[in-house]
Structure formats: C-alpha cells, structure tokens
Design an enzyme around this catalytic site. Structure first.
Site, short mmCIF file in Angstrom:
data_model
loop_
_atom_site.label_atom_id
_atom_site.label_comp_id
_atom_site.label_asym_id
_atom_site.label_seq_id
_atom_site.Cartn_x
_atom_site.Cartn_y
_atom_site.Cartn_z
N THR A 1 0.88 -1.17 0.00
CA THR A 1 0.00 0.00 0.00
C THR A 1 0.92 1.23 0.00
OG1 THR A 1 -1.52 -1.30 1.32
CG2 THR A 1 -1.98 1.05 1.15
N LYS B 1 4.27 -8.98 4.19
CA LYS B 1 2.97 -8.33 3.98
C LYS B 1 2.18 -9.24 3.03
CE LYS B 1 1.16 -3.69 3.16
NZ LYS B 1 0.67 -2.98 4.31
N GLU C 1 2.25 -4.87 17.26
CA GLU C 1 1.97 -3.74 16.36
C GLU C 1 0.52 -3.31 16.50
OE1 GLU C 1 2.72 -5.27 12.40
OE2 GLU C 1 1.27 -6.86 12.62
C1 LIG Z 1 -0.59 -4.92 10.31
C2 LIG Z 1 0.31 -3.85 9.74
N1 LIG Z 1 1.51 -3.62 10.31
C3 LIG Z 1 2.33 -2.67 9.85
C4 LIG Z 1 1.98 -1.88 8.76
C5 LIG Z 1 2.91 -0.78 8.30
O1 LIG Z 1 3.48 -1.05 7.06
P1 LIG Z 1 4.07 0.12 6.10
O2 LIG Z 1 4.93 1.01 6.95
O3 LIG Z 1 4.87 -0.64 5.10
O4 LIG Z 1 2.92 0.84 5.51
C6 LIG Z 1 0.76 -2.10 8.13
C7 LIG Z 1 0.38 -1.30 6.96
O5 LIG Z 1 -0.64 -1.46 6.36
C8 LIG Z 1 -0.10 -3.10 8.63
O6 LIG Z 1 -1.31 -3.34 8.06
#
Ligand SMILES: Cc1ncc(COP(=O)(O)O)c(C=O)c1O
Length: 278
Positions: free
Chosen positions: A28, A141, A174
C-alpha cells in the site's frame, strides 16, 4: 483505475490463488505529487516477499511503468495498491510447476484523516484477538490478514483510531494497520518481528533515521506492562506517516518532543527522496 496484468479490467478468474488461499503479497503506497513515495523500498519488500514465498517476482520495470500510468491518472494525492498473487491453477494447495503470477495495481482516494491525529495524537485500545507465531511468515505483507480483520471488528467507537495487538506469547507486536514504537530514557523501541507482525517500510525508515541522528533505536520482545511505562508512544505506516498515541484504553500519554522530532526527520527524508526522484 485498475490494471490486471497490465490490462484495464476488473475481473479475475475465481481460480486465482490469491482468492483461493491468500497465496500472495501486497503493498500500500502513498502517492504524493503524482509520485509513488518510497517506491524502491516497496519494490524491495515485494521482491523479498516473493523470494520467501517462492513466487516469481514480476519485472520491476513493468511494475514501475504501470504504477506511473496510474499515478498520472490520479488527482496527485492518492493511494496505490499493488497485489501479486501466485496466479491461477490447481484446486489443491500444490502450485502449478510454472507459476504465472497475477499482478493487480489499483488506485484509491487518499483517506482524509484530520490533521490533529498527527499533532495531538490518537486514542487506542488493546485488542483481544492475538497474532499467531510463525517465523516462516513473520515480517511479510502477505494476503492472509484475517487476524487484522478480526481485531478491527472488535470496535466501532469512532473515537478509537487504532487497536494494539499482542501475539500469543504475550508480546506487544503492532497496531491493526500500523507498527508501534515507544520511547523511554532517550531511546526508541519497537517489537522484534521474528515471530509475528509486518515489517513496515516506515518502521525500517524510522530505525534508520533515528540511528543517523544518534538516537538509540532497538528491536526487542516486550510486554504490555513494559509499554505502559513508556514516556511517549507512536504508530506509523506508509499512509498515515506517524501518529502519536495519546491514550491506551483509559491511560493517557503525552504527545512528546522525541515523537515530534522523529516526525520532522521523516518528513525531511521524504521530501529529499521525492526531490531526488523527480
Ligand atoms: C498490520 C500492519 N503492520 C504494519 C503496517 C505498516 O506497514 P508500512 O509502513 O509498510 O505501511 C501495516 C500497513 O498497512 C499493517 O497493516
């Protein structure tokens, strides 16, 4: 505003393994001034994820070209989502010998979060749903996000912007859509993601930038009790940037000076990166 394997269509075969098994990955990405922000970092994570899952990585120049096409058609500020799946094939779990990946690029409006989330922070809660422990998937991801879906279904109160998730060993990992940091004694801490969680692009950047500014940044396993002794807490992702946390359940936290400094460092870094890539 959708490209499936480069074509303007909105449908996929029902046999796609992304739908059947969540066999794939996604990114994203913020679009700012018609440019995908930190695009090289997103591609690097996607490539690494494909390697770990054994999915062929589509040519980076094709992804870049398709992303640029959608960026040009955007309003300048938007969200770009890239999904890569292991393609179609097989009713069972076994992948076909030659995997032909599916790539889906879609454009979405940039969410209009109030500016006060950045400046005064957000309210959060602790989720009951816990994250599983799985070193083979930790950090990725990937498309299996049922834990986040269940956690986000736990509350409807619009005052609460984010839920904090622990894993089944009781470690804070998180937010439902963010990574989480806390600050104590002039150092910044975030969860180790060797067993659970998503290794966020912004999380990595914050660790890098903090160290460049001689601020100690450490990854560790920690509990909720430890988190509640923090001086400052914030969450981050590619779309929101950094939001200070001013409340967990009924406990208040201050939106403090180190979080503000890190917000500024990240904003400066983003600006430099965008200027360099223009
Ligand atoms: C569960 C989760 N953790 C962490 C993140 C952070 O990821 P990023 O910094 O790559 O957007 C996301 C982003 O959508 C997420 O859904």
């Amino acid at each position: 505003m959708l490209l499936v394997n480069g074509d303007r269509r909105e449908t996929l075969p029902v046999s796609d393994r992304g739908l059947q098994y969540g066999d794939g990955l996604f990114e994203t990405i913020e679009i700012s001034d018609y440019q995908p922000v930190f695009f090289d970092r997103h591609l690097k994570r996607l490539k690494n994820g494909c390697r770990r899952l054994g999915i062929p990585f589509p040519a980076a120049d094709i992804l870049a070209e398709e992303a640029a096409t959608l960026c040009r058609e955007s309003s300048g500020r938007a969200v770009l989502k890239i999904i890569i799946t292991a393609g179609s094939g097989g009713r069972g779990y076994r992948r076909p010998e030659a995997v032909e990946t599916t790539r889906i690029l879609s454009l979405h409006p940039y969410p209009d979060y109030p500016e006060v989330f950045n400046t005064r922070g957000i309210h959060t809660r602790i989720c009951q749903t816990s994250l599983g422990i799985n070193p083979a998937l930790a950090g990725l991801k990937h498309l299996n996000r049922l834990e986040q879906v269940l956690a986000r279904a736990e509350w409807t109160d619009p005052v609460i912007q984010e839920g904090i998730m622990l894993n089944s060993a009781g470690h804070v990992i998180e937010g439902t859509m963010t990574n989480l940091f806390y600050i104590k004694d002039h150092a910044v801490y975030t969860a180790s993601l060797e067993q659970s969680g998503i290794a966020g692009i912004v999380r990595d950047l914050i660790i890098q930038i903090a160290r460049q500014h001689q601020l100690k940044a450490e990854e560790l396993n920690y509990t909720l009790d430890q988190l509640l002794t923090a001086e400052e807490i914030f969450v981050c992702n590619s779309i929101i940037g950094i939001w200070p946390v001013n409340q967990i359940e009924q406990i208040a936290f201050r939106c403090g000076p180190i979080t503000q400094k890190i917000q500024q460092w990240l904003a400066d870094y983003k600006q430099e990166t965008l200027c360099r890539e223009q």
